[in-house]
Design an enzyme around this catalytic site. Structure first.
Site, PDB file in Angstrom:
ATOM      1  CD  GLU A 160      -2.316   1.899   1.630  1.00  0.00           C
ATOM      2  OE1 GLU A 160      -2.098   2.865   0.870  1.00  0.00           O
ATOM      3  OE2 GLU A 160      -2.561   1.998   2.831  1.00  0.00           O
ATOM      4  CB  CYS A 208      -1.554   6.914   1.282  1.00  0.00           C
ATOM      5  SG  CYS A 208      -2.390   5.852   2.372  1.00  0.00           S
TER       6      CYS A 208
END
Ligand code: UN1
Length: 512
Positions: A266, A300
């Site tokens: 990720e 993010c």
């Protein structure tokens, strides 16, 4: 400013001492590595110290996790679920304290700190339900008197390497799923945020100890080049889940692949919002400001790019600039604050460098972008930068509150081409009231991201969906939907309940 928060009392309630051993095998706490000072980004104050894990400590942690796995994997999944449920209940009890510690250690505002703990609680609930639903398929056999099915079995010790920006939630996405799946784990948190990791590990281990399952949730605080590299190389760890930068993720994935391990990556995002002529601009403005300036641009999923149709570009930009001018910047525990500090001074420097690069590439700073040294060395004003095109700097993820605004002309396909023209592919959104445009954006020629939304922002995803993205974001999926399958190994079973032995594909192989 934070007189309403008695920090020493808060730390005591969460069992954080002045100096804390940074490793646990679930039974004991230890640490013989370097001493780490943990400073609050809010005011640079020393919160506590951590004695990090050295090589021998890492081995002890791994031994604990492996031994626990041998017992945990044969414990019925619904029982594992009940234990995770207790962890969720403990987290509910400690939500306010843990949320405040997340704020103090990471710098996000208190409501987001608490929101992060709520995310852990939600994942725990989700995992409890899942513990009775780890379903496999049955298949129709082509051979008479044969049954085919698949079973899902526990995988082993899972390595969980997390980033500073979601210091506890991302662990829980992995940990609670892994736990109900019958895996044990070793957690390496970011060196910026080891205290929340220690506090959460203590809570989890208190519950596990009540049931005699010490070692399911182990922890090793230490630098990437020691603990992180060891996890990547360790063949006893069949799955490594990594959240962090593209460059470190790429290196780690190669190391893990070399030993035939699996990695859930990720990595970076460069999340865009397309705003079309029919959009509700007030709603778009609110979503963009939360996505771009919220968490000081350090998710993010933070919104980093706006691709707005020329017909509404001026109006949207005016609204955004007006909203940015009123953004309260300050201490993360101050209730009025919406924008807290960046995690460290390097992040401030990187933001300033990115703004300089943007200007050189034709960008015009419309609002913000200055350091706020009057508040502390890590405070900045979120910036909006008008860009004439999607230049190199726009294609990079700068982990700071910079929002690049670009215009598109003509049909939506032009906006989608700009939108997809970056190396990352995590989260995306469109603001439109036109059904055709909404569906086009979600369709096969639309957004190429793992997350695509209509009329809401790019950040703040719920835990029930699979979380992650494509391209340099790494392709991993965590948390909801069927992400659990990655934490288990699939066993395909065929059973013959006849006295004959027919071969598949009609093959004949008879010995006289
Ligand atoms: C991250 O920034 O690593 O969707 C995770 C969100 C949060 C998780 C972000 N639920 O913004």
């Amino acid at each position: 400013m934070q007189s309403h928060h008695d920090v020493p009392a808060l730390l005591r309630r969460l069992e954080i001492a002045d100096v804390n051993p940074g490793a646990t095998d679930g039974k004991a706490w230890f640490g013989s590595g370097d001493l780490l000072d943990v400073l609050s980004p809010a005011d640079g104050r020393l919160l506590a110290k951590v004695q990090q894990a050295g090589e021998a400590d890492y081995e002890r942690v791994m031994k604990g996790a492996h031994e626990a796995f041998l017992r945990w994997r044969v414990t019925p999944a619904p029982l594992r679920g009940l234990i995770v449920r207790e962890m969720g209940e403990e987290l509910r009890r400690h939500k306010d304290d843990l949320g405040a510690l997340v704020s103090l250690e990471m710098g996000k505002i208190l409501t987001e700190g608490k929101g992060e703990v709520q995310e852990m609680i939600d994942v725990a609930d989700f995992a409890v339900g899942l513990s009775r639903q780890l379903y496999g398929n049955t298949m129709q056999s082509e051979r008479p008197g044969h049954r085919m099915m698949e079973q899902w079995h526990p995988l082993g010790v899972v390595g969980i390497v997390t980033a500073f920006n979601f210091p506890v939630a991302v662990w829980s996405w992995n940990a609670f799923l892994a736990a109900v799946c019958g895996d044990t784990m070793v957690w390496k948190p970011s060196s910026e945020t080891p205290l929340t990791a220690i506090a959460v590990s203590k809570i989890a281990n208190r519950v596990l100890a009540r049931h005699g399952f010490e070692g399911v949730c182990t922890l090793a605080v230490g630098p990437g080049r020691t603990v992180g590299d060891r996890i990547a190389k360790d063949a006893r760890i069949p799955l490594v889940s990594f959240t962090g930068s593209c460059s470190i993720g790429q290196r780690l994935a190669q190391t893990v692949a070399q030993r035939y391990g699996r990695a859930i990556l990720e990595l970076g995002g460069n999340n865009g919002i397309v705003v079309t002529p029919s959009a509700d601009l007030d709603m778009a403005t609110r979503a963009i400001v939360f996505g771009a300036a919220g968490t000081a641009g350090q998710r993010c999923t933070s919104t980093r790019r706006i691709i707005v149709h020329e017909d509404v570009a001026d109006k949207l930009t005016r609204k955004l600039v007006a909203a940015y001018k009123t953004l309260p910047i300050g201490h993360p525990l101050d209730e009025k604050t919406l924008v807290g500090p960046l995690v460290n001074e390097r992040a401030v420097t990187e933001m300033m460098e990115a703004l300089e690069a943007a200007k050189k590439q034709g960008g015009q700073v419309l609002v913000g972008g200055r350091r706020r040294d009057d508040l502390g060395s890590r405070y900045v004003e979120p910036a909006i930068v008008a860009m004439p095109a999607q230049t190199d700097i726009v294609k990079q993820e700068t982990f700071a509150p910079i929002l690049y605004v670009m215009r598109y002309h003509g049909p939506l396909a032009n906006a989608i081409a700009i939108h997809n023209g970056v190396p990352q592919g995590l989260s995306s959104a469109i603001f439109t009231t036109n059904l055709l445009e909404a569906e086009e954006f979600l369709g096969p020629a639309g957004s190429d991201c793992g997350i695509a939304n209509v009329n809401l922002g790019t950040s703040g995803a719920e835990i029930g969906g699979a979380f992650g993205g494509e391209k340099e974001t790494g392709g991993g999926r965590e948390s909801g939907s069927d992400s659990w399958k990655q934490y288990m190994r699939r066993s395909t079973n065929t059973v013959n309940y006849t006295t004959k032995l027919p071969l598949a594909q009609g093959v004949k192989f008879e010995v006289e």
